[in-house]
Design a protein around this motif. Structure first.
Motif, PDB file in Angstrom:
ATOM      1  N   HIS A 153       5.225  32.215  19.981  1.00  0.00           N
ATOM      2  CA  HIS A 153       6.608  32.967  20.286  1.00  0.00           C
ATOM      3  C   HIS A 153       6.296  34.643  19.444  1.00  0.00           C
ATOM      4  O   HIS A 153       4.992  34.398  18.913  1.00  0.00           O
ATOM      5  N   PRO A 167      14.451  41.585  19.352  1.00  0.00           N
ATOM      6  CA  PRO A 167      14.343  40.755  17.844  1.00  0.00           C
ATOM      7  C   PRO A 167      13.088  40.819  16.850  1.00  0.00           C
ATOM      8  O   PRO A 167      12.458  39.743  17.310  1.00  0.00           O
ATOM      9  N   GLU A 207      12.934  36.861  11.979  1.00  0.00           N
ATOM     10  CA  GLU A 207      13.164  36.575  10.502  1.00  0.00           C
ATOM     11  C   GLU A 207      11.636  36.106   9.363  1.00  0.00           C
ATOM     12  O   GLU A 207      11.292  34.477   9.915  1.00  0.00           O
ATOM     13  N   GLY A 252      13.019  30.056  22.124  1.00  0.00           N
ATOM     14  CA  GLY A 252      14.043  30.914  22.999  1.00  0.00           C
ATOM     15  C   GLY A 252      14.765  32.106  22.118  1.00  0.00           C
ATOM     16  O   GLY A 252      15.143  32.528  22.269  1.00  0.00           O
ATOM     17  N   LYS A 253      14.340  31.743  20.576  1.00  0.00           N
ATOM     18  CA  LYS A 253      14.700  32.695  19.866  1.00  0.00           C
ATOM     19  C   LYS A 253      14.108  34.651  19.623  1.00  0.00           C
ATOM     20  O   LYS A 253      14.451  35.075  19.476  1.00  0.00           O
ATOM     21  N   TYR A 254      12.902  34.380  19.941  1.00  0.00           N
ATOM     22  CA  TYR A 254      12.322  35.675  20.272  1.00  0.00           C
ATOM     23  C   TYR A 254      12.194  36.213  21.543  1.00  0.00           C
ATOM     24  O   TYR A 254      10.975  37.167  21.721  1.00  0.00           O
ATOM     25  N   GLU A 255      11.973  34.844  22.285  1.00  0.00           N
ATOM     26  CA  GLU A 255      11.607  35.042  23.639  1.00  0.00           C
ATOM     27  C   GLU A 255      11.777  36.555  24.101  1.00  0.00           C
ATOM     28  O   GLU A 255      11.420  37.035  25.261  1.00  0.00           O
ATOM     29  N   ILE A 280      12.140  26.597  16.674  1.00  0.00           N
ATOM     30  CA  ILE A 280      13.024  28.349  17.366  1.00  0.00           C
ATOM     31  C   ILE A 280      12.591  28.697  18.724  1.00  0.00           C
ATOM     32  O   ILE A 280      12.591  30.044  19.062  1.00  0.00           O
ATOM     33  N   ASP A 288      12.043  31.969   9.201  1.00  0.00           N
ATOM     34  CA  ASP A 288      11.192  30.798   9.962  1.00  0.00           C
ATOM     35  C   ASP A 288       9.384  30.494  10.047  1.00  0.00           C
ATOM     36  O   ASP A 288       9.523  29.698  10.902  1.00  0.00           O
TER      37      ASP A 288
END
Ligand code: ATP
Ligand code: MG
Length: 516
Positions: free
Chosen positions: A113, A209, A212, A413-416, A411, A215
């Protein structure tokens, strides 16, 4: 709950189990040793131990050989025999193969990620180090951060910082009055350094993004701590970027996490591989900061473990804080080696059974001189410890296996996808545009006024009579009255001298900036 993680067997015939007390695991540690002596495997078994105890782990993978932690070892592996034998020797009766939950991260977004932060979060001190700025240049970077703060200009990515520097260069005259001399050479130097950083992949590190912290502090449903592995093979091509990023992460943890005093077990254990990179010609201010972060982060429940070939690579103040130690073999070829070896040995509590210095020279691969904090946080007597074999696979997993783990991680997809929020770059661009428009408007009005003036003169000439014209400054009915916009317009027109509005925008932006 278990109270320690199993490291290996010490004592007479390697039969005394050596463990790292979870209660003191936040008092930091050191894994050192010459190349090929077993540091990486020690790191691997420690990560396994922490994960099993419910402690999340963060580590960088410098050589790309740690991803195997996500997969159980195998009886078909060439070292299966050696591992089993070793386990028997140290009385590790319930040794077996096992996989651990892993989250992969990669600044380049390829092997994990994407991991990012913002320029603002990185701050001027670390950024100066990253850009290798001189003191004068660092001063200017500090001013940039202050300006951004005062003006509400969010510094997220590198183009925000670039835009702000351009702006500072152009408004030097005004800024000098308030902040002292902002030399164009220094501003230019910072801009060039930023470009170098961009070429090294810095563009990817800065933006949103942003990572966090929660994470990297996750625990799975089965109670195991997740092991976060940062791909660092490519990152190592820019050692300073690597070291600064990890240092940023540490200071972020330090700033964000609440005080927990001395918890039963750490909230996170952070392994800093190739730690010497952090200290290689680091300015004193930075070493002080690392020392301070290390000292204070303990009470946030974060244990930091430095991994390096030679303990002499770590400044003394910091070394003194590393309570849990696994010292693999050190070579003693040169006089300098021998001196460093002696110094390394001196930091341990002697064991009457052997000479520490000699032991550090003699220990075999996967064996180490160890000392862990015991009751009341006092360092235990030094032991010669045969380190336990890993339960997970030694060596990397296939890229396809890795991909599957990335795609199914909690996680995913959250940072992609990068977001480009409205920040300094966009705001300054907007201001420049507004100013250009205002200048054009002023130009137009002035032209109109001049036309009126010509008409007026012509009328007078032709009529031969005196046409009265109000000259009163406070009359707002007249097009030459002194409304705010017109006053600016007049000032502008002087500068314009036939050029278009856009050209002078630079000069007036300062005024607009200050006005906000
Ligand atoms: N605890 C252990 N149990 C079993 N085998 C081990 C252990 N430690 C080391 N070994 C063996 O020694 C080899 C080298 O160890 P490792 O890769 O950890 O060395 P290193 O110190 O990290 O080297 P480098 O500095 O080159 O990265 C391993 O591949 C493994 O075969
Ligand atoms: Mg290694």
């Amino acid at each position: 709950m278990q109270d320690s993680i199993f490291i290996g067997g010490g004592g007479e015939n390697y039969g005394d189990q050596q463990g790292l007390a979870l209660k003191y695991a936040n008092r930091h540690g050191l894994i050192a040793g010459a190349t090929g002596t077993g540091k990486t495997v020690t790191l691997q078994i420690m990560a396994e131990g922490f994960s099993a105890a419910g402690v999340p782990v963060f580590m960088s993978d410098v050589k790309g050989d740690l991803s195997g932690i996500a997969k159980p070892g195998s009886a078909a592996f060439k070292l299966h025999g050696a591992f089993t034998e070793r386990a028997q020797k140290i009385g590790f009766t319930d040794y077996g193969y096992d996989a651990f939950p892993v989250t992969f991260w990669d600044m380049f977004g390829e092997q994990g990620h994407p991991v990012r932060t913002t320029v603002a979060e990185m701050g001027p001190l670390l950024l100066s180090r990253l850009l290798e700025l001189s003191e004068a240049q660092e001063g200017i970077l500090n001013i940039a951060f202050r300006l951004a703060d005062e003006q509400g200009l969010a510094l997220l990515d590198l183009k925000d910082l670039q835009a702000l520097l351009v702006w500072m260069g152009e408004n030097r005259a005004d800024l000098n009055l308030r902040y002292g001399n902002i030399s164009p050479a220094s501003v230019g130097a910072i801009q060039r350094r930023l470009m170098v950083l961009e070429n090294q992949g810095g563009t990817l590190l800065f933006g949103e993004p942003a990572l966090e912290l929660s994470d990297i502090m996750r625990t799975d449903l089965d109670g195991r701590g997740r092991i976060n592995i940062l791909a660092a093979d490519k990152l190592m091509a820019s050692p300073r970027l690597y070291a600064t990023f990890l240092l940023w992460l540490l200071s972020e943890l330090f700033e964000e996490l609440p005080e927990v005093g001395d918890p039963d077990k750490p909230k996170l254990v952070f392994f800093f591989d190739e730690a010497h990179l952090l200290f290689d010609d680091a300015p004193k201010a930075l070493v002080d900061k690392v020392e301070q972060v290390a000292r204070l982060i303990r009470s946030k429940g974060v244990g930091v473990y430095f991994i390096t070939q030679n303990p002499a690579d770590v400044p003394e103040d910091i070394l003194g804080q590393l309570g849990n130690r696994v010292q693999h073999a050190l070579r003693a070829f040169t006089a300098k080696d021998r001196k460093e070896l002696r110094m390394a040995a001196e930091t341990y509590r002697d064991n009457p059974r052997f000479d520490t210095e000699q032991a550090i020279r003699e220990v075999g691969v996967g064996e180490a001189v160890t000392s862990f904090l015991e009751k009341k946080g006092v360092p235990g007597i030094v032991e010669r410890t045969l380190i336990r074999p890993p339960s997970s696979q030694l060596g990397p997993i296939d890229p396809s296996e890795r991909r599957a783990l990335i795609d199914t991680s909690p996680i995913a997809g959250k940072y992609e996808t990068t977001q480009d929020r409205h920040s300094a770059y966009e705001i300054l661009a907007q201001r420049a545009q507004d100013a250009a428009r205002a200048a054009e408007e002023a130009e137009r009005r002035e032209a109109e006024a001049e036309a009126a003036e010509r008409e007026f003169k012509a009328a007078r000439r032709y009529s031969g009579t005196r046409v009265t014209r109000s000259t009163s400054r406070d009359t707002r009915s007249n097009s030459r009255g002194d409304t705010m916009g017109e006053a600016i317009g007049k000032a502008l027109i002087k500068e314009l001298k036939g050029t278009t509005g856009r050209r002078i925008v630079r000069g007036i932006l300062g005024g607009l900036f200050k006005g906000r």
